[in-house]
Design a protein around this motif. Sequence first.
Motif, PDB file in Angstrom:
ATOM      1  N   ALA A 155      -2.304   8.033  -4.779  1.00 47.93           N
ATOM      2  CA  ALA A 155      -1.247   6.605  -4.670  1.00 47.93           C
ATOM      3  C   ALA A 155      -1.852   5.788  -3.394  1.00 47.93           C
ATOM      4  O   ALA A 155      -0.913   4.653  -3.635  1.00 47.93           O
ATOM      5  N   ILE A 156      -1.811   6.991  -2.641  1.00 48.96           N
ATOM      6  CA  ILE A 156      -1.714   5.752  -0.879  1.00 48.96           C
ATOM      7  C   ILE A 156      -3.075   4.067  -1.618  1.00 48.96           C
ATOM      8  O   ILE A 156      -3.303   3.154  -1.117  1.00 48.96           O
ATOM      9  N   LYS A 157      -4.342   4.474  -2.039  1.00 47.48           N
ATOM     10  CA  LYS A 157      -4.841   3.952  -2.879  1.00 47.48           C
ATOM     11  C   LYS A 157      -4.688   3.016  -3.657  1.00 47.48           C
ATOM     12  O   LYS A 157      -4.735   1.599  -3.508  1.00 47.48           O
ATOM     13  N   LYS A 159      -1.519   2.083  -4.256  1.00 49.93           N
ATOM     14  CA  LYS A 159      -0.403   0.495  -3.748  1.00 49.93           C
ATOM     15  C   LYS A 159      -1.492  -0.457  -2.398  1.00 49.93           C
ATOM     16  O   LYS A 159      -1.096  -1.518  -2.833  1.00 49.93           O
ATOM     17  N   ILE A 160      -1.918   0.028  -2.098  1.00 47.59           N
ATOM     18  CA  ILE A 160      -3.367  -0.671  -0.666  1.00 47.59           C
ATOM     19  C   ILE A 160      -3.225  -1.908  -2.353  1.00 47.59           C
ATOM     20  O   ILE A 160      -3.100  -2.635  -1.804  1.00 47.59           O
ATOM     21  N   ASP A 161      -4.376  -1.672  -3.209  1.00 48.62           N
ATOM     22  CA  ASP A 161      -4.795  -1.694  -4.025  1.00 48.62           C
ATOM     23  C   ASP A 161      -3.677  -3.377  -4.559  1.00 48.62           C
ATOM     24  O   ASP A 161      -4.111  -4.369  -4.365  1.00 48.62           O
ATOM     25  N   ALA A 162      -2.578  -2.552  -5.081  1.00 47.37           N
ATOM     26  CA  ALA A 162      -1.396  -3.413  -5.336  1.00 47.37           C
ATOM     27  C   ALA A 162      -0.837  -4.347  -4.321  1.00 47.37           C
ATOM     28  O   ALA A 162      -1.120  -5.752  -4.209  1.00 47.37           O
ATOM     29  N   TYR A 163      -1.003  -4.666  -2.634  1.00 46.34           N
ATOM     30  CA  TYR A 163      -1.164  -5.009  -1.775  1.00 46.34           C
ATOM     31  C   TYR A 163      -2.248  -6.574  -1.565  1.00 46.34           C
ATOM     32  O   TYR A 163      -2.317  -7.483  -0.603  1.00 46.34           O
ATOM     33  N   ARG A 164      -3.753  -5.580  -2.299  1.00 53.06           N
ATOM     34  CA  ARG A 164      -4.365  -6.451  -1.787  1.00 53.06           C
ATOM     35  C   ARG A 164      -4.758  -8.296  -2.463  1.00 53.06           C
ATOM     36  O   ARG A 164      -4.742  -8.939  -2.013  1.00 53.06           O
ATOM     37  N   ASN A 165      -3.789  -7.814  -4.159  1.00 54.40           N
ATOM     38  CA  ASN A 165      -3.847  -9.059  -4.953  1.00 54.40           C
ATOM     39  C   ASN A 165      -2.058  -9.700  -4.541  1.00 54.40           C
ATOM     40  O   ASN A 165      -2.325 -10.537  -5.590  1.00 54.40           O
ATOM     41  N   LYS A 166      -1.626  -9.631  -3.516  1.00 54.19           N
ATOM     42  CA  LYS A 166      -0.615 -10.527  -3.496  1.00 54.19           C
ATOM     43  C   LYS A 166      -0.251 -10.834  -1.976  1.00 54.19           C
ATOM     44  O   LYS A 166      -0.359 -10.497  -1.375  1.00 54.19           O
ATOM     45  N   ASP A 167       0.755 -12.133  -2.215  1.00 56.70           N
ATOM     46  CA  ASP A 167       0.929 -12.288  -0.638  1.00 56.70           C
ATOM     47  C   ASP A 167       1.798 -11.806  -0.469  1.00 56.70           C
ATOM     48  O   ASP A 167       3.437 -12.486  -1.193  1.00 56.70           O
ATOM     49  N   ILE A 168       2.268 -11.393   0.545  1.00 54.24           N
ATOM     50  CA  ILE A 168       3.762 -10.447   0.558  1.00 54.24           C
ATOM     51  C   ILE A 168       4.378 -10.340   2.072  1.00 54.24           C
ATOM     52  O   ILE A 168       3.230 -10.213   3.099  1.00 54.24           O
ATOM     53  N   LYS A 169       5.494 -10.663   1.586  1.00 51.88           N
ATOM     54  CA  LYS A 169       6.302 -10.705   3.194  1.00 51.88           C
ATOM     55  C   LYS A 169       6.718  -9.769   3.929  1.00 51.88           C
ATOM     56  O   LYS A 169       7.831  -9.754   2.755  1.00 51.88           O
ATOM     57  N   GLN A 170       6.787  -8.990   5.279  1.00 51.92           N
ATOM     58  CA  GLN A 170       7.772  -7.919   5.670  1.00 51.92           C
ATOM     59  C   GLN A 170       8.988  -8.727   5.462  1.00 51.92           C
ATOM     60  O   GLN A 170       8.727  -9.106   6.663  1.00 51.92           O
ATOM     61  N   GLN A 171       9.916  -7.823   5.429  1.00 49.05           N
ATOM     62  CA  GLN A 171      10.928  -7.981   5.745  1.00 49.05           C
ATOM     63  C   GLN A 171      11.765  -7.125   6.995  1.00 49.05           C
ATOM     64  O   GLN A 171      10.636  -6.026   7.006  1.00 49.05           O
ATOM     65  N   HIS A 172      12.177  -7.759   7.955  1.00 50.00           N
ATOM     66  CA  HIS A 172      12.680  -6.654   8.973  1.00 50.00           C
ATOM     67  C   HIS A 172      14.727  -6.476   8.608  1.00 50.00           C
ATOM     68  O   HIS A 172      15.281  -6.524   8.230  1.00 50.00           O
TER      69      HIS A 172
END
Length: 717
Positions: A155-157, A159-172
């Motif tokens: 599942a880690i791989k 999720k990494i692939d999903a994040y790799r193709n998106k411009d995600i801004k991390q909220q704090h």
Amino acid sequence: MSKEIFSVALVGNPNSGKTSLFNALTGNKQSVGNWPGVTVERKSGRLKTDKTIVLQDLPGIYSLSPYSPEEIIARDYLVESCPDIILNIIDATNIERNLYLTTQLLEIGVPVIVVLNMMDVVKKSGDRINCDKLSYQLGAPIIPISVVKNEGISAIKEKIDAYRNKDIKQQHLVFENRLEAALADIVKVVEKYVPTPRVRWYAVKLFEQDEKVLDMIKMTQEDQAEIHDIVDVSEQIMDDDSVSIMVNERYELIDKIVNLSVVKSNSVSASVSDKIDRVVTNKWLSLPIFAFVMWFVYYLSIQTVGTMGTDWVNDVLFGEIVPNTVTQWLHAMNVAPWMESLIIDGIIAGVGAVLGFLPQLIVLFLCLSFLEDCGYMSRIAFVMDRLFRRFGLSGKSFIPMLVATGCGVPGVMASRTIENEKDRRMTIMTTTFMPCSAKLPIIGLISGAFFPQNSWVAPSAYFLGIGTIVFSGIVLKKTQMFSGETAPFIMELPAYHLPRLKNSVQQTYDRSKSFVKKAGTIIFASSVIIWFLSAFNYRLEMVETDKSMLAAVGRAIAILFAPLGWGQWQSAVAAITGLIAKENVVGTFGILYGHLDEVSETGTEIWGQLSLSLTALAGYSFLIFNLLCAPCFAAIGAIRREMNDWRWTTLAIAYQCGIAYVVSFIVYQLGGVIIGEHEFGFAPALAVIFVIGMIYALFRVTKPAKETETVAGIQLL
């Protein structure tokens, strides 16, 4: 999918399973242990299923406040190199403590994936973690896994692939209004100096008045003054200092998150680990239990199980089969006599003598890996903190010493985890007193030659190392170079569990492989050189060993070791060649004694010949000197790198050789008088003076250093 390199940083507390996950994802075999400091520098590896994804295994840390070298390494990489994704590994059995680091990672501006490890232990305890609620509150995805059982890794791989193709801004996370208002004002001041994604992190650090961050940002005097005013006003309004305000806010948020996401079981009964620790870490029983455990480990390795294998390898494999077979081959090929002597009396005798102790090493490595994996060795670090702290060293200094039982080089490197510079240098100077794997053949040789029926000799080497470290800690801490506060020791004790056979076997294999590799390279080359020097004179004529160049050199230096009981040139030469690699001590004896035809009562082994040249007391003195003197060249190089100063390195080597000589001298001279081996005279009298001097150094009164409160051995299950 893009073929560009995608960087993923693995960040987590010590003992969270970070390096185990790194190994599972990359197929690497980084060292894993139940104590902090196993990973002391950043290590890289590519994902097994996608070589374009590079994982960075950062040292285990508790926060991004750089109080220790490993925290500096991690923070510098996260803030300056800025990975594409952060994998935050959390010990799910201790979620409250681990989330403190998570709250800081969320502020960096890099997408964070939270990995809850050890979920199998959580379920077994009856606790429940609602991953959906936890994810919602943190604003980051949650992946529950168990590295030990290989559950959830895939599942880690994904999720990494999903994040790799998106411009995600991390909220704090959002703090209380007054603090948020202060941070917003700081952001307005600092945003022109720092990258936009990390402006929140810089604002928090400036609110905490982090001096290292202040030095990083070249702000004008006016802007610095404005930030100082913002912090000053906030401290007055909230009636606390800025660091405490931030710490309290983080823990209040963590309490809310945990209360909404985690359901604890109603069981209040003591866990199995608690019950065991009542005995194992008991104030009075812990050290006797530790002594018995190490005696039993060495008894198995040196006296019983390991010895059976060593006897066969020495007597049969390298005593008969290999030499006889190779001799027949060489005779059939009409090889020149000098070449035959090189192969039989040099390479096979030298390398074979070292490899003969491999069975004992395998048993020792296996026993130690069991103790590490089940969680016992981490308890010993906690127990030793009680002892070390009395004598000026932190229990954190025992971690490098545990690592050094495998090899002195990583043991010296593990000293990087010690924050106090004086404590770190003192630890580097004393770590190699512990008997590493390279010294075990010497222990086995002396035990087999002089004390075959005594099970105390081998473990006494281990406790001699600890005793010398304690003595050094007391004495050195009283000097101006090392005086000062003792660093606090914070360590999480993992729950006891059955050793994982696969993990223990893998560790044993890796360590044994390293030993064999060393025998096939350094020891091989050394054996050729030692054979050449022992077979030829200065005219390059092939002569008897007693007339060789090596014998001439040995006789010149043997006088230095005569007061220690082993003034024979063979023993003197063996001690000197041990500086290249400690295994060379045995290899040298193998070359010098292995070709002799005399048969002693103990057989044709080299230890049979050795027992004819030295008394038992002199043999033990020889063992002491080689255990405590300067380590091999590789470890000396590690000391040089960590000290970063030749003067400190020279001081460390001189101290190690000096204390080795003095202790060996005392044991031989006074021991000889006690057992009637020689009469009381000038040398024994000098030994008495040395003893008096050491006692004075131990108990002399100095101006006490300012003490610090210790937080040692916190068990969080």
